[in-house]
Design a protein around this motif. Structure first.
Motif, PDB file in Angstrom:
ATOM      1  N   SER A  79      36.742 -40.223  -0.831  1.00 54.74           N
ATOM      2  CA  SER A  79      36.920 -41.726  -1.071  1.00 54.74           C
ATOM      3  C   SER A  79      35.890 -42.299  -0.495  1.00 54.74           C
ATOM      4  CB  SER A  79      38.104 -41.992  -0.195  1.00 54.74           C
ATOM      5  OG  SER A  79      38.185 -41.896   1.238  1.00 54.74           O
ATOM      6  N   ARG A  84      31.818 -50.024   3.497  1.00 46.65           N
ATOM      7  CA  ARG A  84      32.609 -50.019   2.385  1.00 46.65           C
ATOM      8  C   ARG A  84      32.913 -51.526   1.769  1.00 46.65           C
ATOM      9  NH1 ARG A  84      37.189 -46.088   4.406  1.00 46.65           N
ATOM     10  NH2 ARG A  84      35.990 -46.614   6.410  1.00 46.65           N
ATOM     11  N   GLN A 129      31.356 -50.910  -1.719  1.00 47.17           N
ATOM     12  CA  GLN A 129      32.413 -50.955  -2.666  1.00 47.17           C
ATOM     13  C   GLN A 129      32.987 -52.143  -3.406  1.00 47.17           C
ATOM     14  OE1 GLN A 129      35.672 -48.816  -0.868  1.00 47.17           O
ATOM     15  NE2 GLN A 129      34.666 -46.757  -1.133  1.00 47.17           N
TER      16      GLN A 129
END
Length: 280
Positions: free
Chosen positions: A32, A245, A249
């Motif tokens: 992930s 992240r 992301q």
């Protein structure tokens, strides 16, 4: 502080603040974490264009940054350890080890890093993992002093795996402060610390550190909330952030970097940072 250490610190901290974008997640062996990092060359190119103060990488990818010719590219922060506490499933044996046991910072020197970073894990019922981290830091500290390399220690207090599953931060200030103090006692030049549950308690972390404290991002959250919390933490004495992240992301990493830079270097609040993001 040695001149070489100070010179490297100056490469990280622009006017006393630093935004370090962490993309060293490949060492975690957690799928992930790799969403958004599939094309590392493209990610590095985008981050160089976004102009954070630093990019955090491991040795095997650092050439993507350091081979670039720009004189004003972000500084390199090099991750030099790895471990297995990041997975959703708790392992029978938890471990953390240096990527190069014999010469821990040789890769950072080769790649002209401005800083190295090592974990200090505090997991429930895992005293051996904690001991390994202390041993890692002890070995690295000696080399950092010898070669004038700043040492960033990352103290991580984590919740039991069965509470929320996987790699989850415990934001209890009463647990974070003693571990940060330990990192300071071991000779950290910079501390990368988790935010406290109440951002207004973060001054206690800063006071325990006695060195510049950068706030660790952790998992991806709603961006507006991230910006508001980041501004509050800066008001408590943080010198910047190490976010991963929440930047790589995101659909518009460049705009996120601009908003965080505005908080760190211009002192804006969360609302103004949100406007900066939307204008990006």
């Amino acid at each position: 502080m040695r001149i070489s250490t100070k010179a490297r610190m100056n490469r990280l901290f622009t006017n006393g603040g630093c935004l370090d974008v962490a993309i060293d997640h490949g060492v975690c062996n957690e799928p992930s974490f790799l969403v958004g990092l599939e094309d590392m060359a493209g990610v590095v190119n985008a981050l160089i264009a976004a102009r954070p103060d630093a990019i955090q990488m491991a040795y095997g990818q650092a050439d993507l940054l350091q081979s670039r010719p720009e004189q004003d590219k972000p500084a390199l922060v090099m991750r030099i350890d790895m471990g297995n506490p990041y997975n959703a499933q708790r392992h029978r044996v938890m471990w953390s080890m240096l990527q190069n046991r014999d010469e821990p910072i040789i890769g950072a020197l080769e790649m002209d890093a401005a800083c190295v970073v090592v974990n200090l894990f505090m997991l429930p019922d895992e005293p051996e993992l904690f001991r390994q981290c202390v041993d890692n830091i002890s070995r690295v500290r000696a080399d950092c002093h010898k070669y004038g390399m700043p040492l960033m220690i990352e103290p991580l207090v984590m919740l039991p795996n069965d509470m929320r599953g996987g790699y989850q931060v415990d934001g209890d200030v009463e647990k974070i402060v003693p571990l940060v103090r330990l990192a300071s006692e071991m000779g950290a030049d910079i501390i990368k610390a988790d935010p406290t549950d109440d951002p207004d308690d973060f001054h206690r972390v800063v006071e325990a550190a006695r060195v510049p404290v950068l706030v660790r991002g952790g998992g991806k959250e709603d961006l507006r909330a991230v910006l508001e919390k980041s501004a509050r933490l800066m008001r408590q004495g943080a010198k910047g952030m190490v976010y991963g992240r929440n930047i790589y992301q995101h659909a518009n990493p460049r705009a996120v970097v601009a908003a965080l830079i505005a908080i760190i270097h211009d002192g804006v609040d969360g609302e103004a940072a949100w406007e900066t993001y939307n204008n990006g």
